[in-house]
Design a protein around this motif. Structure first.
Motif, mmCIF file in Angstrom:
data_model
loop_
_atom_site.group_PDB
_atom_site.id
_atom_site.type_symbol
_atom_site.label_atom_id
_atom_site.label_comp_id
_atom_site.label_asym_id
_atom_site.label_seq_id
_atom_site.Cartn_x
_atom_site.Cartn_y
_atom_site.Cartn_z
ATOM 1 N N MET A 1 0.843 -1.184 0.000
ATOM 2 C CA MET A 1 0.000 0.000 0.000
ATOM 3 C C MET A 1 0.883 1.240 0.000
ATOM 4 O O MET A 1 1.637 1.480 0.947
ATOM 5 C CB MET A 1 -0.908 -0.014 1.212
ATOM 6 N N ALA A 2 0.817 2.019 -1.059
ATOM 7 C CA ALA A 2 1.622 3.223 -1.192
ATOM 8 C C ALA A 2 0.985 4.352 -0.394
ATOM 9 O O ALA A 2 -0.246 4.432 -0.276
ATOM 10 C CB ALA A 2 1.724 3.620 -2.659
ATOM 11 N N PRO A 3 1.809 5.225 0.194
ATOM 12 C CA PRO A 3 1.239 6.356 0.925
ATOM 13 C C PRO A 3 0.554 7.334 -0.034
ATOM 14 O O PRO A 3 0.870 7.395 -1.224
ATOM 15 C CB PRO A 3 2.439 6.986 1.614
ATOM 16 N N ALA A 4 -0.376 8.129 0.502
ATOM 17 C CA ALA A 4 -1.160 9.047 -0.320
ATOM 18 C C ALA A 4 -0.277 10.140 -0.916
ATOM 19 O O ALA A 4 -0.324 10.392 -2.113
ATOM 20 C CB ALA A 4 -2.290 9.652 0.513
ATOM 21 N N ASN A 5 0.537 10.794 -0.085
ATOM 22 C CA ASN A 5 1.412 11.834 -0.614
ATOM 23 C C ASN A 5 2.865 11.363 -0.544
ATOM 24 O O ASN A 5 3.305 10.788 0.435
ATOM 25 C CB ASN A 5 1.211 13.161 0.131
ATOM 26 N N LYS A 6 3.590 11.624 -1.613
ATOM 27 C CA LYS A 6 4.952 11.088 -1.723
ATOM 28 C C LYS A 6 5.950 11.874 -0.878
ATOM 29 O O LYS A 6 6.989 11.349 -0.505
ATOM 30 C CB LYS A 6 5.388 11.078 -3.189
ATOM 31 N N LYS A 7 5.651 13.142 -0.573
ATOM 32 C CA LYS A 7 6.583 13.937 0.224
ATOM 33 C C LYS A 7 6.730 13.377 1.635
ATOM 34 O O LYS A 7 7.816 13.319 2.183
ATOM 35 C CB LYS A 7 6.116 15.392 0.296
ATOM 36 N N ALA A 8 5.660 12.919 2.221
ATOM 37 C CA ALA A 8 5.694 12.372 3.574
ATOM 38 C C ALA A 8 6.468 11.058 3.593
ATOM 39 O O ALA A 8 7.159 10.746 4.552
ATOM 40 C CB ALA A 8 4.273 12.168 4.091
ATOM 41 N N ALA A 9 6.349 10.282 2.515
ATOM 42 C CA ALA A 9 7.042 8.998 2.474
ATOM 43 C C ALA A 9 8.540 9.193 2.296
ATOM 44 O O ALA A 9 9.349 8.496 2.892
ATOM 45 C CB ALA A 9 6.479 8.153 1.337
ATOM 46 N N ALA A 10 8.939 10.167 1.479
ATOM 47 C CA ALA A 10 10.356 10.387 1.222
ATOM 48 C C ALA A 10 11.032 11.073 2.407
ATOM 49 O O ALA A 10 12.209 10.850 2.670
ATOM 50 C CB ALA A 10 10.523 11.234 -0.040
ATOM 51 N N LYS A 11 10.284 11.896 3.127
ATOM 52 C CA LYS A 11 10.866 12.660 4.222
ATOM 53 C C LYS A 11 11.240 11.754 5.393
ATOM 54 O O LYS A 11 12.355 11.819 5.895
ATOM 55 C CB LYS A 11 9.880 13.733 4.672
ATOM 56 N N GLY A 12 10.364 10.890 5.822
ATOM 57 C CA GLY A 12 10.654 10.017 6.948
ATOM 58 C C GLY A 12 10.514 10.750 8.270
ATOM 59 O O GLY A 12 10.238 11.946 8.319
ATOM 60 N N SER A 13 10.744 10.016 9.358
ATOM 61 C CA SER A 13 10.620 10.620 10.675
ATOM 62 C C SER A 13 11.922 11.311 11.057
ATOM 63 O O SER A 13 12.972 11.060 10.481
ATOM 64 C CB SER A 13 10.274 9.551 11.705
ATOM 65 N N LYS A 14 11.848 12.169 12.051
ATOM 66 C CA LYS A 14 13.048 12.881 12.504
ATOM 67 C C LYS A 14 14.065 11.912 13.083
ATOM 68 O O LYS A 14 15.268 12.050 12.872
ATOM 69 C CB LYS A 14 12.663 13.916 13.557
ATOM 70 N N GLN A 15 13.583 10.918 13.800
ATOM 71 C CA GLN A 15 14.488 9.946 14.431
ATOM 72 C C GLN A 15 15.213 9.114 13.372
ATOM 73 O O GLN A 15 16.406 8.856 13.488
ATOM 74 C CB GLN A 15 13.681 9.041 15.358
ATOM 75 N N ALA A 16 14.495 8.729 12.305
ATOM 76 C CA ALA A 16 15.111 7.941 11.244
ATOM 77 C C ALA A 16 16.139 8.768 10.483
ATOM 78 O O ALA A 16 17.219 8.268 10.135
ATOM 79 C CB ALA A 16 14.038 7.420 10.299
ATOM 80 N N ASN A 17 15.829 10.043 10.236
ATOM 81 C CA ASN A 17 16.786 10.906 9.543
ATOM 82 C C ASN A 17 18.024 11.137 10.392
ATOM 83 O O ASN A 17 19.148 11.166 9.873
ATOM 84 C CB ASN A 17 16.127 12.247 9.203
ATOM 85 N N ALA A 18 17.850 11.292 11.696
ATOM 86 C CA ALA A 18 18.992 11.487 12.583
ATOM 87 C C ALA A 18 19.859 10.238 12.629
ATOM 88 O O ALA A 18 21.093 10.316 12.645
ATOM 89 C CB ALA A 18 18.509 11.853 13.981
ATOM 90 N N ALA A 19 19.221 9.072 12.617
ATOM 91 C CA ALA A 19 19.980 7.819 12.643
ATOM 92 C C ALA A 19 20.754 7.636 11.347
ATOM 93 O O ALA A 19 21.902 7.181 11.350
ATOM 94 C CB ALA A 19 19.031 6.652 12.869
ATOM 95 N N ALA A 20 20.153 7.986 10.209
ATOM 96 C CA ALA A 20 20.835 7.868 8.929
ATOM 97 C C ALA A 20 22.013 8.832 8.845
ATOM 98 O O ALA A 20 23.066 8.490 8.307
ATOM 99 C CB ALA A 20 19.850 8.146 7.798
ATOM 100 N N LYS A 21 21.835 10.015 9.394
ATOM 101 C CA LYS A 21 22.912 11.001 9.377
ATOM 102 C C LYS A 21 24.056 10.566 10.282
ATOM 103 O O LYS A 21 25.234 10.704 9.943
ATOM 104 C CB LYS A 21 22.359 12.353 9.826
ATOM 105 N N ALA A 22 23.725 9.995 11.442
ATOM 106 C CA ALA A 22 24.757 9.544 12.373
ATOM 107 C C ALA A 22 25.495 8.331 11.827
ATOM 108 O O ALA A 22 26.677 8.136 12.102
ATOM 109 C CB ALA A 22 24.118 9.206 13.720
ATOM 110 N N ALA A 23 24.806 7.514 11.040
ATOM 111 C CA ALA A 23 25.436 6.308 10.498
ATOM 112 C C ALA A 23 26.492 6.655 9.466
ATOM 113 O O ALA A 23 27.428 5.876 9.250
ATOM 114 C CB ALA A 23 24.376 5.405 9.874
#
Length: 67
Positions: free
Chosen positions: A1-23
């Protein structure tokens, strides 16, 4: 099931973005490929078990009784 708006799916959560940046910090930011020094492949040596027969060999004779 694809999300309704693509911007929300590409953005992700703040915690996930912080983890990706720290990695990506330190030695994990770029990958290097290992250079092969030899062109021939050496098969790794594995465990070779000694024989444990269930029956004696067919041609084997029992020892002769000593006199």
């Amino acid at each position: 099931m694809a999300p309704a708006n693509k911007k929300a799916a590409a953005k992700g959560s703040k915690q996930a973005n912080a983890a990706a940046k720290a990695a990506l910090k330190g030695t994990h930011s770029s990958k290097t490929r290992k250079v092969r020094q030899t062109t021939s492949f050496h098969r790794p040596k594995t465990l070779v078990l000694s024989r444990a027969p269930r029956f004696p060999p067919q041609g084997h004779q029992p020892p002769a009784p000593s006199r």
